[in-house]
Design an enzyme around this catalytic site. Structure first.
Site, PDB file in Angstrom:
ATOM      1  N   HIS A  83      37.886  41.050  41.184  1.00  0.00           N
ATOM      2  CA  HIS A  83      36.671  40.828  41.979  1.00  0.00           C
ATOM      3  C   HIS A  83      35.642  40.049  41.162  1.00  0.00           C
ATOM      4  O   HIS A  83      34.984  39.122  41.671  1.00  0.00           O
ATOM      5  CB  HIS A  83      36.119  42.186  42.412  1.00  0.00           C
ATOM      6  CG  HIS A  83      34.872  42.098  43.226  1.00  0.00           C
ATOM      7  ND1 HIS A  83      33.925  43.093  43.226  1.00  0.00           N
ATOM      8  CD2 HIS A  83      34.393  41.143  44.056  1.00  0.00           C
ATOM      9  CE1 HIS A  83      32.929  42.764  44.033  1.00  0.00           C
ATOM     10  NE2 HIS A  83      33.182  41.579  44.542  1.00  0.00           N
ATOM     11  N   GLU A 119      36.527  36.381  40.953  1.00  0.00           N
ATOM     12  CA  GLU A 119      36.191  35.692  42.215  1.00  0.00           C
ATOM     13  C   GLU A 119      34.730  35.245  42.213  1.00  0.00           C
ATOM     14  O   GLU A 119      34.391  34.176  42.714  1.00  0.00           O
ATOM     15  CB  GLU A 119      36.483  36.631  43.381  1.00  0.00           C
ATOM     16  CG  GLU A 119      36.014  36.157  44.737  1.00  0.00           C
ATOM     17  CD  GLU A 119      35.175  37.197  45.442  1.00  0.00           C
ATOM     18  OE1 GLU A 119      33.991  36.931  45.704  1.00  0.00           O
ATOM     19  OE2 GLU A 119      35.707  38.297  45.718  1.00  0.00           O
TER      20      GLU A 119
END
Length: 995
Positions: free
Chosen positions: A108, A111
């Site tokens: 995450h 990203e």
């Protein structure tokens, strides 16, 4: 830049209080799936749209075989016939399952980090700035086994945007300096998610997996896991981040979808030229499919009592079954969910509603990575319970179901919807297709997730055989569990208790019992359309709606669709009435409840309807295949005319309304909006006031008296667009008038509030959050412009990227930061909002940083080049010129004119002409005029809790006003009594922006 993976269903089924937003758009307040789901354009010049190469219909191809040898990425090209936006999406088959054990949330975090500049385009927010400059947008999300990036932009700039975007996957900078700052954004995102019951449920559920299984990982990441723990353990997050990128951001993991109004050859050439540089490390693809049965543990088959954040009673029964992705052509869980979730006559929910035990029931699989991956699939039944239902939850058990007969009917409904589907937004379309390319063979890229291809009783029976009491997990959410839940989930702090499931319950469920005679399969669906012919027009074609019927009791606007040419229509009614109090909300909820069963078949047949309690009347909205839409309209009007409320149902919804208002008010962003509009809009009923009223007690007699008075005097205004004739449209309104037999209004009822004129001084209203267990705060700084021409969008577009860069990227104040153009009942304004945490920043500091940003933005505007100004104006013009992708966009725009009784259907054209004449000097003057010492400035602070108490269920019927705790705001006038403050202020007249 991130939309965290998870179910997209709303959190509060049964709390379907629709309200008109201040911008005239209908807002869904707390809608969703039984309290258990989780929680929003530009074209070329007309001559450029007439592409000589675009003489064919929509084309879809997959060029993977030609491109595989070049870039090892599967690519889908899509040419759209209807939209001039361009969009792209890229899916990487890696997600949080691949997080290292010692760095939870790394996927995450990565990203986020790839957005922070590249070797070719090093500016940290360069891509966002480029998109905002050219009317585009972007997003990304991390799921369990996939990460998706997507963007859209004006077609003219698509080639350059593709090149800039591709650098995320070719050479992102990910400099060390940016890591600590972006960790704070990830942490803020996590903090904003902590009060969400759906996310809490997911983390608790994942913690029940076998030790070492990736379902048990903390996928979000926060400052603790990505910053503090690594420092303590001497882990170099920067090096690990780059290693993760090199290992997994590889071409052979990727699928790419691009859509634009270029030729397919041009798109192919661009993709080859740009994406050939994406590295391919050739390492074996990550695979988790051998980690089956993650929940085959003693801890799973238990009853978990959970204390939710919201006031809600909800029971969720879940089963972990073998992965069902390979059965996508049969879709067994989808089929079972149709029967379990059936809401019509003879359904489980119908029976529970009659007992006043349940408000809603949802059965199925959301198909997100959490619910369906290569290690398992989940099937859940979630029931929103009433107080009485909570007391009897152990009497709920599933029933023997015999339901192979209606598979063909489901196939027919979904095939009709697919065949006549409307164009979706390009960015949504490419996102969906690039993920489908990871899941299905090439022939099913477009349909694999939508259609039920074949009926296979063995596959369905195999899935059904897994749904036994001995394999079930029960989660019971209720505030009544407080004091019984000593256990705490590690990451979200959810309080819960684990108990054995009563043997009596399991035996009753698994044993032989007589089927309740009230339960039966659905009858044949009379709402399924079979006539798809396009109707001949019976009046001259018009560009905009025309009034085809008017009298003292109502009027009807009409426009025949000759653009999209599909056998669908939309029909909207505004029923203007008086005395809209709390009883109106109960009235609308019970009306929706009375309709739920008879209208469910229409919903199944893709006929949608919404009944919304607007601020100034009842809004009824229908859309779908026109063949059976009149049947649905008649059903709704008949129930409205014959409205009745049983005492048990009334009590059920009175109690539910208390929970609804409570659940709205404990959200800082909703409380901030409620306070702001309570100050600005004269005679507005705030949610706090409604909560106070409903807590005083109401009776069914009060409701029926109100309903009689409500229907006695009305004014009805409607809009019909799509595949209907003008004659049919008149008949719709005539039927409504004849059925209800109402009188015209004795006095005109305004459809907009009057708005107070704020003093020429900075005022602050600071209140304490009403969720004692929540550290989240919100600050909104609002500037009232007044009754002026609507140019707010232009400074907003100029402001968006620098606002994000200053307040989030550099100052790391919070995950959510944004400027907004506001139209409050016709009075314009603009604002800047930051959502932060009280554990990190005081609201006064955030306000000071917003002021710093606005000062710097004023300087930025002063130094704006003529070229940059022209580019932004052109982008906004292109945004407004963008063709409607589907009928609904055109209807929404026209309905705004009707519902506000402004009727300027040419508003877009007028705004475009105004923008063409708007100068750079006017923009700067406009901004500085409303930022000077005489500006009408209102700050609303919602302050979170530094030390959340053990119990979060505080009192929400009173606002707690706080003083300003910083000398920075010592000259600001405090508002500590809203009514006293507003009572002496002048009011703007009812204002409509007509030119």
């Amino acid at each position: 830049t991130d939309g965290k993976g998870g179910s997209e269903n709303g959190e509060d089924q049964g709390e379907n209080l629709g309200r008109q937003d201040e911008d005239g758009e209908e807002e869904r307040e707390e809608e969703g799936d039984s309290g258990e789901g989780s929680e929003e354009e530009e074209e070329e010049n007309k001559e450029e749209e007439q592409d000589s190469d675009f003489d064919e219909c929509v084309g879809v191809i997959r060029l993977s075989f030609r491109l595989m040898n070049v870039i090892n990425t599967h690519v889908c090209m899509y040419v759209s016939q209807f939209t001039t936006d361009a969009a792209a999406a890229l899916c990487i088959s890696v997600g949080s399952f691949s997080d290292p054990e010692d760095l939870p949330g790394l996927a995450h975090f990565l990203e986020h980090m790839v957005f922070m500049g590249s070797e070719k385009y090093p500016a940290e927010n360069g891509f966002d700035a480029f998109l905002k400059k050219h009317g585009g947008s972007d997003n990304a999300s991390t799921d369990c086994e996939r990460t998706i990036f997507q963007f859209d932009v004006q077609k003219k700039y698509f080639r350059e945007a593709l090149d800039r975007w591709a650098q995320f996957f070719i050479c992102p900078l990910m400099i060390e300096d940016a890591i600590d700052r972006e960790v704070e954004a990830v942490d803020s995102e996590y903090q904003l998610a902590r009060p969400s019951d759906s996310h809490r449920k997911e983390m608790l559920f994942g913690s029940l997996a076998k030790a070492g299984h990736p379902m048990g990982k903390f996928c979000w990441g926060n400052a603790q896991t990505l910053k503090h723990d690594p420092k303590e353990k001497q882990i170099n997050t920067y090096q690990r981040l780059r290693h993760f990128w090199k290992r997994y951001y590889s071409a052979h993991y990727m699928t790419l979808t691009v859509q634009s109004k270029e030729t397919l050859d041009t798109l192919e050439q661009w993709v080859k030229e740009i994406f050939i540089k994406v590295p391919n490390n050739g390492e074996p693809r990550v695979d988790f499919s051998h980690l089956l049965q993650p929940f085959d543990t003693p801890a799973f088959n238990k009853l978990y009592k959970v204390i939710p954040v919201r006031k809600v009673h909800a029971l969720t029964i879940s089963w972990a079954v073998p992965p069902q992705g390979k059965h996508y052509r049969v879709k067994p869980l989808h089929y079972i969910s149709w029967l379990i979730g059936h809401e019509g006559t003879g359904s489980i929910l119908s029976l529970l509603r009659k007992k006043c035990w349940a408000l809603a029931l949802f059965g199925g699989n959301s198909e997100t990575g959490f619910d369906q991956n290569t290690t398992y699939s989940i099937f859940s039944i979630s029931i929103t319970l009433t107080n009485q239902g909570y007391q009897n939850f152990y009497q709920l058990h599933m029933f023997h179901i015999f339901f192979f007969r209606i598979y063909e009917e489901i196939q027919k409904i979904e095939a009709n919807e697919f065949h006549y589907q409307e164009q979706t937004d390009p960015i949504e379309f490419v996102e969906n297709i690039c993920e489908n390319m990871q899941l299905f063979p090439k022939e099913d890229f477009l349909t694999g997730d939508l259609l039920m291809f074949e009926f296979d009783p063995e596959v369905i029976s195999a899935a059904l055989s897994q749904l036994t009491p001995g394999r079930a997990n029960l989660l019971l959410l209720s505030p009544e569990n407080e004091g019984q839940c000593p256990l705490r989930e590690k990451w979200f702090g959810t309080s819960y208790n684990k108990e054995d499931i009563l043997d009596e319950w399991a035996q009753r469920w698994s044993g032989d019992f007589n089927l309740n005679p009230e339960l039966h399969l659905p009858a044949e669906n009379k709402f399924i359309a079979s006539d798809f012919a396009l109707k001949e027009a019976d009046c001259p074609d018009t560009e905009f709606p025309v009034r085809i019927m008017t009298n003292e009791r109502g009027c009807m606007w009409y426009k025949k669709d000759n653009k999209f040419k599909i056998p669908k229509a939309q029909f909207i009614l505004l029923i203007v009435t008086v005395d809209l109090l709390v009883l109106f909300d109960i009235f609308v909820n019970i009306l929706a409840h009375n309709l739920a069963e008879p209208a469910y078949e229409a919903d199944v047949a893709q006929l949608e309807y919404r009944i919304v309690a607007g601020e100034h009347g009842l809004v009824i909205r229908l859309k779908g295949f026109n063949h059976k839409l009149p049947l649905l309209l008649k059903l709704i009007v008949d129930h409205l005319a014959d409205f009745r409320a049983e005492p048990g149902v009334f009590n059920m919804f009175s109690e539910q309304l208390k929970k609804t208002y409570f659940n709205i008010l404990i959200k800082p962003e909703r409380l901030g909006k409620d306070v702001r509009l309570l100050i600005l809009e004269h005679c507005r009923w705030s949610v706090v006031q409604k909560y106070q009223a409903v807590m005083k007690g109401l009776t069914v007699h009060d409701l029926m008296t109100f309903a009689t008075r409500l229907k006695a005097e009305l004014y009805v205004e409607g809009l019909v667009q799509g595949n209907f004739t003008s004659t049919e449209s008149r008949e719709f309104l005539q039927y409504f008038i004849e059925k209800l037999q109402f009188q015209c209004l004795s006095a005109e009822v305004p459809v907009l509030f009057r708005v107070v004129e704020l003093p020429k001084k900075h005022h602050l209203c600071k209140v304490k959050s009403l969720n004692k267990g929540d550290a989240n705060s919100e600050v909104t700084v609002y500037y009232q412009v007044g009754a002026a021409r609507d140019v707010c969008l232009l400074p907003q577009m100029h402001m968006e990227e620098p606002c994000f860069d200053f307040l989030r990227t550099k100052e790391t104040l919070g995950y959510q930061v944004y400027p907004t153009c506001r139209n409050t009942s016709g009075v314009l304004g603009f604002s800047v909002t930051v959502e932060t945490q009280a554990t990190k920043f005081s609201t006064e500091l955030v306000e000071a940083k917003i002021e710093e940003f606005l000062v710097s933005f004023g300087e930025r505007l002063s130094g704006l080049s003529e070229e940059a100004f022209g580019t932004q104006v052109t982008a906004l013009i292109k945004l407004k010129e963008c063709e409607d992708a589907h009928l609904g966009e055109e209807v929404d725009r026209n309905w705004f004119e009707v519902v506000t009784q402004q009727y300027v259907f040419k508003r877009l054209n007028k705004e475009i002409e105004a923008l063409k004449q708007f100068s750079q000097e006017e923009l700067l003057s406009w901004f500085l005029q409303h930022r000077n010492a005489d500006s009408r400035k209102l700050s609303v602070h919602v302050s979170g809790f530094l030390d959340p108490p053990s119990s979060s269920y505080g009192e929400v019927r009173e606002l707690t006003f706080l003083p300003a705790s910083s000398p920075l705001l010592q000259d600001t006038a405090l508002i500590t009594d809203i009514r006293a403050f507003t009572s002496s202020l002048p009011l703007h007249p009812h204002h409509k922006i007509l030119s």
